[in-house]
Design an enzyme around this catalytic site. Sequence first.
Site, short mmCIF file in Angstrom:
data_model
loop_
_atom_site.label_atom_id
_atom_site.label_comp_id
_atom_site.label_asym_id
_atom_site.label_seq_id
_atom_site.Cartn_x
_atom_site.Cartn_y
_atom_site.Cartn_z
N ASN A 14 0.72 -1.25 0.06
CA ASN A 14 0.00 -0.01 0.03
C ASN A 14 0.86 1.27 0.00
O ASN A 14 0.62 2.26 -0.69
CB ASN A 14 -0.70 -0.07 1.21
CG ASN A 14 -2.17 -0.89 1.06
OD1 ASN A 14 -2.81 -0.37 0.19
ND2 ASN A 14 -2.23 -2.12 1.63
N ARG A 66 4.06 2.00 26.04
CA ARG A 66 3.67 2.52 24.59
C ARG A 66 3.49 3.84 24.68
O ARG A 66 3.77 4.34 23.58
CB ARG A 66 2.04 1.91 24.63
CG ARG A 66 1.78 0.52 24.33
CD ARG A 66 0.24 0.15 24.14
NE ARG A 66 0.11 -1.18 23.80
CZ ARG A 66 0.44 -2.03 22.72
NH1 ARG A 66 0.34 -1.07 21.56
NH2 ARG A 66 -0.06 -3.20 22.77
N MET A 91 1.26 -2.55 12.29
CA MET A 91 0.43 -3.54 13.12
C MET A 91 0.56 -3.39 14.66
O MET A 91 0.69 -4.37 15.27
CB MET A 91 0.99 -4.96 12.58
CG MET A 91 0.94 -5.29 11.12
SD MET A 91 -0.83 -4.69 10.34
CE MET A 91 -1.60 -6.48 10.92
N ILE A 93 -1.03 -1.41 17.69
CA ILE A 93 -2.58 -0.51 18.14
C ILE A 93 -1.98 0.73 18.82
O ILE A 93 -0.96 0.55 19.68
CB ILE A 93 -3.33 -1.23 19.10
CG1 ILE A 93 -4.03 -2.73 18.47
CG2 ILE A 93 -4.40 -0.53 19.63
CD1 ILE A 93 -4.95 -3.51 19.26
N HIS A 110 -8.07 -0.70 6.25
CA HIS A 110 -8.20 -1.93 6.97
C HIS A 110 -8.70 -3.07 5.76
O HIS A 110 -9.65 -2.56 5.03
CB HIS A 110 -9.32 -1.75 7.93
CG HIS A 110 -9.67 -2.92 8.62
ND1 HIS A 110 -8.74 -3.49 9.47
CD2 HIS A 110 -10.72 -3.80 8.66
CE1 HIS A 110 -9.36 -4.58 10.13
NE2 HIS A 110 -10.61 -4.88 9.39
N GLU A 144 -10.63 3.87 19.02
CA GLU A 144 -11.09 2.52 19.12
C GLU A 144 -10.61 1.81 18.06
O GLU A 144 -10.30 2.53 16.75
CB GLU A 144 -12.48 2.32 18.93
CG GLU A 144 -13.22 2.93 20.18
CD GLU A 144 -13.28 2.21 21.35
OE1 GLU A 144 -13.51 1.18 20.95
OE2 GLU A 144 -13.31 2.95 22.30
N GLU A 173 -5.77 -5.50 -4.47
CA GLU A 173 -5.90 -4.94 -5.70
C GLU A 173 -6.68 -3.71 -5.32
O GLU A 173 -6.64 -2.45 -5.84
CB GLU A 173 -6.44 -5.70 -6.68
CG GLU A 173 -5.72 -6.57 -7.51
CD GLU A 173 -6.16 -7.17 -8.62
OE1 GLU A 173 -6.96 -6.57 -9.37
OE2 GLU A 173 -5.95 -8.53 -8.99
N GLU A 175 -7.44 -2.21 -2.40
CA GLU A 175 -6.60 -1.37 -1.60
C GLU A 175 -5.83 -0.59 -2.23
O GLU A 175 -5.79 0.81 -1.75
CB GLU A 175 -5.84 -2.35 -0.61
CG GLU A 175 -6.70 -3.22 0.46
CD GLU A 175 -5.89 -3.90 1.43
OE1 GLU A 175 -4.86 -3.29 2.00
OE2 GLU A 175 -5.87 -4.88 1.96
C1 GAR Z 1 -2.96 -4.85 3.91
O1 GAR Z 1 -3.71 -5.45 3.61
C2 GAR Z 1 -3.67 -3.72 5.17
O2 GAR Z 1 -4.97 -3.63 4.76
C3 GAR Z 1 -3.59 -4.64 6.22
O3 GAR Z 1 -2.18 -5.38 6.36
C4 GAR Z 1 -1.85 -5.49 4.89
C5 GAR Z 1 -0.59 -4.56 4.65
O4 GAR Z 1 -0.04 -4.87 3.47
N1 GAR Z 1 -3.66 -3.93 7.23
C6 GAR Z 1 -4.00 -4.26 8.79
O5 GAR Z 1 -4.54 -5.47 8.77
C7 GAR Z 1 -4.24 -3.17 9.66
N2 GAR Z 1 -4.94 -4.01 10.94
P1 GAR Z 1 1.00 -4.09 2.81
O6 GAR Z 1 2.18 -3.84 3.83
O7 GAR Z 1 1.61 -4.75 1.55
O8 GAR Z 1 0.38 -2.72 2.32
#
Ligand code: GAR
Length: 211
Positions: A14, A66, A91, A93, A110, A144, A173, A175
Amino acid sequence: RKRTAILISGRGSNMTALIAAAMNPDYPAEIALVLSNRPDAKGLEKAAEVGIATAVIDHREYPGDRQAFEKAIDTVLKEHKIELVALAGFMRILTPLLVNAWSGRMINIHPALLPCFRGLATHERALEEGVKLHGATVHYVSAEMDDGPIIIQGAVPVLDSDTPETLAARVLEVEHKIYPKALELVARGKTKVTGARVLSGGDEPDSAELI
Ligand code: GAR
């Protein structure tokens, strides 16, 4: 152009889609920084290859703290004069400390049609539930997890033959299409948050896209 940071933890596909969109000088955001919480994130190398500044704030260096982890992130964002933050497969929170500091200026992608399937393993759960449509959501980040006003969603069909992997690939794709569009809307100031909803000027016919 709005100085934008992308926060990643891994592959960074992404991130790559956002960088590609921002190569166009008319795009309203420039990618000024890629920050990862993992030093081995593949996306860091890709960003450095195209000359984008990178930073690592390793969460393992802040065990049980955190707030210190998030303060370190905030400091780097400020050092780079960042105006917008795009979470792309980040990844960790985040607590209200960082989320509130960047309220209205931090977005996330997401891999599900929120508010369904918050959290992890979204594609597995979509198949278990037998939904016929699945997809991805770009939303403003709120305190949240996987919540906050929705900016754009993209939908894909779920096929009987799908595995979590084939479904994930079809969603990915989408995304890569919706994330650059969402960042563009936000950077142009075209989104208006009213309560939980985002109105995007009414000129976005593809806010839910079935491909
Ligand atoms: C993507 O599918 C994104 O939507 C997801 O992780 C992947 C990262 O892929 N995000 C989550 O699950 C957020 N909790 P990428 O590193 O190739 O973009």
